[in-house]
Write a protein that holds these residues in place. Sequence first.
Motif, short mmCIF file in Angstrom:
data_model
loop_
_atom_site.label_atom_id
_atom_site.label_comp_id
_atom_site.label_asym_id
_atom_site.label_seq_id
_atom_site.Cartn_x
_atom_site.Cartn_y
_atom_site.Cartn_z
N LYS A 150 74.34 -22.38 -39.46
CA LYS A 150 74.85 -23.82 -39.23
C LYS A 150 74.38 -24.61 -40.24
N PRO A 202 84.65 -35.46 -45.20
CA PRO A 202 85.11 -35.04 -43.65
C PRO A 202 84.51 -33.53 -43.50
N MET A 203 84.38 -32.68 -44.47
CA MET A 203 84.35 -31.19 -44.00
C MET A 203 82.62 -31.36 -43.86
N GLN A 205 80.74 -33.73 -43.15
CA GLN A 205 80.37 -34.50 -42.07
C GLN A 205 80.33 -33.57 -40.84
N ARG A 206 81.45 -32.84 -40.61
CA ARG A 206 81.68 -32.03 -39.36
C ARG A 206 80.69 -30.93 -39.32
N LEU A 207 80.32 -30.22 -40.64
CA LEU A 207 79.18 -29.35 -40.64
C LEU A 207 77.80 -29.91 -40.54
N GLU A 209 77.13 -32.39 -38.38
CA GLU A 209 77.02 -32.79 -37.01
C GLU A 209 76.89 -31.60 -36.30
N GLU A 210 77.66 -30.71 -36.67
CA GLU A 210 77.55 -29.41 -35.75
C GLU A 210 75.91 -28.75 -36.14
#
Length: 322
Positions: A150, A202-203, A205-207, A209-210
């Motif tokens: 991750k 956005p991509m 940011q999502r990764l 946050e995960e």
Amino acid sequence: MTDTLPALERRMLSAPEFHALMAMPPELEWFANIRSEKTRRAYRNDLREFTRFLGIVQPEELRMVTRAHLLAWRTNLEERTLAPATIRRKLASISSLFDYLCEQNAVLHNPVLGVKRPAANNNEGTTPALGDSQARMLLDAPPTNTLKGKRDRAILATLLYHGLRREELCRLLVRDLQQRSGVTHLHVQGKREKTRYLPLHPMAQRLIEEYLIAAGHRYDQKSPLFRPVKNNTSGTLLKPLDPQAVYSCIIQKYGRETGISAMVHGFCVHSLRATAATNALENGADISKVQEWLGHANVSTTRLYDRRKSRPEESPTFRVKY
């Protein structure tokens, strides 16, 4: 007398320390004034090589250097078949030192001036950029079911979507994820202490946050954004990643696993920066905006990433018919 001075005004240095600093040669002042550790390391190596070539032992001997000495060293560098860019950088390092010595009236002139340097390739940089499919392959390489996977996905996305230098990546803190006009930005500390704010893709940011949720330090504002997942030496994870670890444990690792390292000669961390810049320009980004985005002091550096004039599909090669 010191007993009568306010505490804040009392001398913090001992008398011997005070006088030692007064006697510091300007050559050492120049070196101490270089803020970037990476630049300091490169200049130290270049200066060490230069003084070894000339047989210089004491800093004061630098003041006897002439243009003839520089010409002899340049010839030596050329005979060693060093890359033109490397020779230019080494000469620039020594020139920076003598510029400072001139400012301090330690020498009358800079002997590097007038020493011709190898011509620069001003059309295109030598760092390879990845194609779109290769970039996607690299992003998909880390596993999704481990903390390291991750983290590595988040790091690769941050590099590929924002063109950061690896030192900039390693300096990021959790608090550098900042809201500006309702959009999450990366607060980046670049070269020469320059700050820039980059809208977070956005991509990425999502990764990120995960990863932060899995790592458990999402709300620790002072924590490094990207941290080690294990530390066999001291056990502490509350420290930033080492830039060399980003290269060896992430870029090299997934470059080998995906076959990109074999396909792309010279693939390195900087390739992801080149990929981001090249992709942005090819998709219509204004070059002056890309300059600000990358943190370049001069747009001529940004142009090295502009490969729109050398697209393979537009080559006359594919117009030849027999």
